[in-house]
Design a protein around this motif. Structure first.
Motif, PDB file in Angstrom:
ATOM      1  N   ALA A   1       1.102  -2.048   8.500  1.00 58.22           N
ATOM      2  CA  ALA A   1       1.558  -0.654   8.519  1.00 58.22           C
ATOM      3  C   ALA A   1       0.531   0.269   7.886  1.00 58.22           C
ATOM      4  CB  ALA A   1       2.899  -0.535   7.798  1.00 58.22           C
ATOM      5  N   TYR A   2      -0.102  -0.171   6.797  1.00 66.31           N
ATOM      6  CA  TYR A   2      -1.104   0.667   6.136  1.00 66.31           C
ATOM      7  C   TYR A   2      -2.313   0.872   7.038  1.00 66.31           C
ATOM      8  CZ  TYR A   2      -4.701   2.444   3.115  1.00 66.31           C
ATOM      9  OH  TYR A   2      -5.727   3.217   2.608  1.00 66.31           O
ATOM     10  N   ASN A   3      -2.777  -0.204   7.674  1.00 69.76           N
ATOM     11  CA  ASN A   3      -3.936  -0.073   8.568  1.00 69.76           C
ATOM     12  C   ASN A   3      -3.648   0.882   9.716  1.00 69.76           C
ATOM     13  OD1 ASN A   3      -5.528  -1.783   7.028  1.00 69.76           O
ATOM     14  ND2 ASN A   3      -5.010  -3.592   8.227  1.00 69.76           N
ATOM     15  N   LYS A   4      -2.432   0.818  10.260  1.00 74.88           N
ATOM     16  CA  LYS A   4      -2.043   1.730  11.337  1.00 74.88           C
ATOM     17  C   LYS A   4      -1.998   3.164  10.800  1.00 74.88           C
ATOM     18  CE  LYS A   4       1.549   2.406  14.791  1.00 74.88           C
ATOM     19  NZ  LYS A   4       2.814   1.945  15.340  1.00 74.88           N
ATOM     20  N   PHE A   5      -1.426   3.347   9.600  1.00 72.40           N
ATOM     21  CA  PHE A   5      -1.332   4.671   8.978  1.00 72.40           C
ATOM     22  C   PHE A   5      -2.730   5.245   8.717  1.00 72.40           C
ATOM     23  CE2 PHE A   5      -1.638   7.006   4.960  1.00 72.40           C
ATOM     24  CZ  PHE A   5      -0.860   8.121   5.271  1.00 72.40           C
ATOM     25  N   SER A   6      -3.613   4.456   8.122  1.00 71.25           N
ATOM     26  CA  SER A   6      -4.931   4.991   7.732  1.00 71.25           C
ATOM     27  C   SER A   6      -5.859   5.184   8.923  1.00 71.25           C
ATOM     28  CB  SER A   6      -5.576   4.101   6.658  1.00 71.25           C
ATOM     29  OG  SER A   6      -5.754   2.796   7.118  1.00 71.25           O
TER      30      SER A   6
ATOM     31  N   TYR B   1       0.829  -1.196   0.000  1.00 72.66           N
ATOM     32  CA  TYR B   1       0.000   0.000   0.000  1.00 72.66           C
ATOM     33  C   TYR B   1       0.869   1.254   0.000  1.00 72.66           C
ATOM     34  CZ  TYR B   1      -3.434  -3.418   1.558  1.00 72.66           C
ATOM     35  OH  TYR B   1      -4.246  -4.513   1.633  1.00 72.66           O
ATOM     36  N   THR B   2       0.274   2.352  -0.480  1.00 72.44           N
ATOM     37  CA  THR B   2       0.939   3.646  -0.420  1.00 72.44           C
ATOM     38  C   THR B   2       0.233   4.528   0.608  1.00 72.44           C
ATOM     39  OG1 THR B   2      -0.451   4.811  -2.023  1.00 72.44           O
ATOM     40  CG2 THR B   2       1.383   3.485  -2.918  1.00 72.44           C
ATOM     41  N   GLU B   3       0.899   5.581   1.019  1.00 74.60           N
ATOM     42  CA  GLU B   3       0.281   6.550   1.927  1.00 74.60           C
ATOM     43  C   GLU B   3      -0.752   7.401   1.202  1.00 74.60           C
ATOM     44  OE1 GLU B   3       3.356   8.671   4.003  1.00 74.60           O
ATOM     45  OE2 GLU B   3       3.913   6.891   5.170  1.00 74.60           O
TER      46      GLU B   3
ATOM     47  N   HIS C   1      -3.105   5.901  -0.487  1.00 68.92           N
ATOM     48  CA  HIS C   1      -4.250   4.985  -0.497  1.00 68.92           C
ATOM     49  C   HIS C   1      -4.446   4.224  -1.805  1.00 68.92           C
ATOM     50  CE1 HIS C   1      -5.105   6.631   3.406  1.00 68.92           C
ATOM     51  NE2 HIS C   1      -5.083   7.844   2.881  1.00 68.92           N
TER      52      HIS C   1
ATOM     53  N   GLY D   1      -4.748   6.418  11.768  1.00 63.72           N
ATOM     54  CA  GLY D   1      -4.226   7.557  12.515  1.00 63.72           C
ATOM     55  C   GLY D   1      -4.474   8.812  11.817  1.00 63.72           C
TER      56      GLY D   1
ATOM     57  N   LEU E   1       4.152   0.124   2.046  1.00 61.05           N
ATOM     58  CA  LEU E   1       3.603  -0.357   3.313  1.00 61.05           C
ATOM     59  C   LEU E   1       2.997  -1.745   3.175  1.00 61.05           C
ATOM     60  CD1 LEU E   1       1.666   2.904   4.303  1.00 61.05           C
ATOM     61  CD2 LEU E   1       3.922   2.190   5.127  1.00 61.05           C
TER      62      LEU E   1
END
Length: 122
Positions: free
Chosen positions: A115-120, A5-7, A9, A122, A111
């Motif tokens: 890591a993506y789930n944590k990023f999205s 995944y990217t930041e 989305h 937050g 990601l």
């Protein structure tokens, strides 16, 4: 299926030297009902993080960024004809395009799902 995944989305799934790209559940949830997609031209090359397309919903328009450097080898004509696939099946029939990888190592820096789930979140 092993997705990265990217930041911004987007998700990417590598199949050999070609990767399938689409938008995440989080992105389609944030956008709402998708009504139009502008897909890149087959044969066009993009650098990582270049804008490769646009997705428009009843709420907003958002750029679709290239998660990796490469050349577009296929676009999802079904999605062009039925943009709602980005909502109903974003990780399946709602894929956007396929890209031939120019630098496969770029995928490793993206990601993973945790890591993506944590990023999205937050």
């Amino acid at each position: 299926m092993s997705l990265k995944y990217t930041e911004d989305h987007e998700w990417i799934h590598v199949e050999g030297d070609v990767a399938v790209v689409g938008i995440t559940h989080h992105a389609q949830d944030a956008l709402g009902d998708v009504v139009f997609v502008d897909l890149p031209e087959v044969g066009k090359s993009f650098a990582q993080k270049d804008v490769a397309g646009v997705v428009e919903s009843v709420k907003a328009a958002a750029d679709v960024y290239m998660p990796v450097t490469g050349e577009i080898v296929e676009v999802n004509e079904d999605l062009r004809n039925d943009p709602a696939l980005a909502n109903s099946d974003p990780l399946g029939k709602g894929w956007f395009f396929k890209v031939k990888l120019a630098n496969p190592a770029e995928v490793d820096a993206l990601l993973d799902e945790t890591a993506y789930n944590k990023f999205s979140a937050g």
